[in-house]
Design an enzyme around this catalytic site. Sequence first.
Site: not given
Ligand code: NAP
Length: 254
Positions: A90, A157, A161, A192
């Site tokens: 994720n 992005y 994806k 988030t």
């Molecule tokens: P978030 O709140 O920014 O969390 C991202 C997570 O990924 C954090 O735990 C971060 O932890 C970790 N991370 C980022 N880069 C990393 C790396 N290089 N190595 C290890 N860990 C890493 O994001 P989110 O919104 O929950 O999104 C989670 C996933 O869902 C993502 O892949 C995103 O593209 C996808 N998504 C999100 C949305 C949305 O609207 N939020 C919609 C569609 C898809 P650290 O900073 O501690 O490393």
Amino acid sequence: MKRLEGKVAIVTGASAGIGEATARLFAQEGASVVVVARRAEVLDALVHAITKAGGEALAVAGDVGEEAFARVMVERTLARFGRLDIVINNAGILGAMGPVPDMALSDWQQVITTNLTSAFLAAKYQLPAMLASGGGSLVFMSTFVGHTAGMPGMAAYAASKAGLVGLTQVLAAEYGAQRIRVNALLPGGTDTEAAREFADTPEAQEFVAGLHALKRIAAPEEIAHAALYLASDDASFTTGSAMLVDGGVSINRV
Ligand code: NAP
């Protein structure tokens, strides 16, 4: 009956947002959960919370874009829990946004490495461990962006994806006979840290909510429940799919 009793699951990106909600839900459902992200202290606090609630968890901190870490993540999982049944890959970033002619190659590469190369590295080390465990469920967190919607400024992005969907299809075909299911989960807007950075004013948040048929974005827990479906035996005939859980953002035209 808990839905993941006896299972061992890795959840990456578990220090925030969708990953954190997924790790908590999987632990509640009886899984031993390996929580992965770069911020060790945040992961330690999550392990503490899960353990206090009666669950079992292990923190493994590092960067999912690095091959050595992809190997270590699996080695530490096996050393502690002896098997691997479920992975929710994720962790992801939005990265720098803007028109392609203005995009630095380093910005493109950072997004591709974190979101897509990480998935290749993850699969490379996770699949053998899942095979040795008799099969399992592998999930990649994608998005509707680049699948059902072209959103200006999001080239890296979207490309990263969309690449996950192709990887999902090939791995599902390669490993179906060996009882490993592989799926991509495509959330819509989800509340988030990342989403709040993307839409950082009330007006922008209202605009994003309005793009969805449900006129709101998701709570991280709603996406975690979709991940639970894909991880559990409820999804025993679901593989190779790009599963939209997007509040209708893909079909909404008003
Ligand atoms: P978030 O709140 O920014 O969390 C991202 C997570 O990924 C954090 O735990 C971060 O932890 C970790 N991370 C980022 N880069 C990393 C790396 N290089 N190595 C290890 N860990 C890493 O994001 P989110 O919104 O929950 O999104 C989670 C996933 O869902 C993502 O892949 C995103 O593209 C996808 N998504 C999100 C949305 C949305 O609207 N939020 C919609 C569609 C898809 P650290 O900073 O501690 O490393």
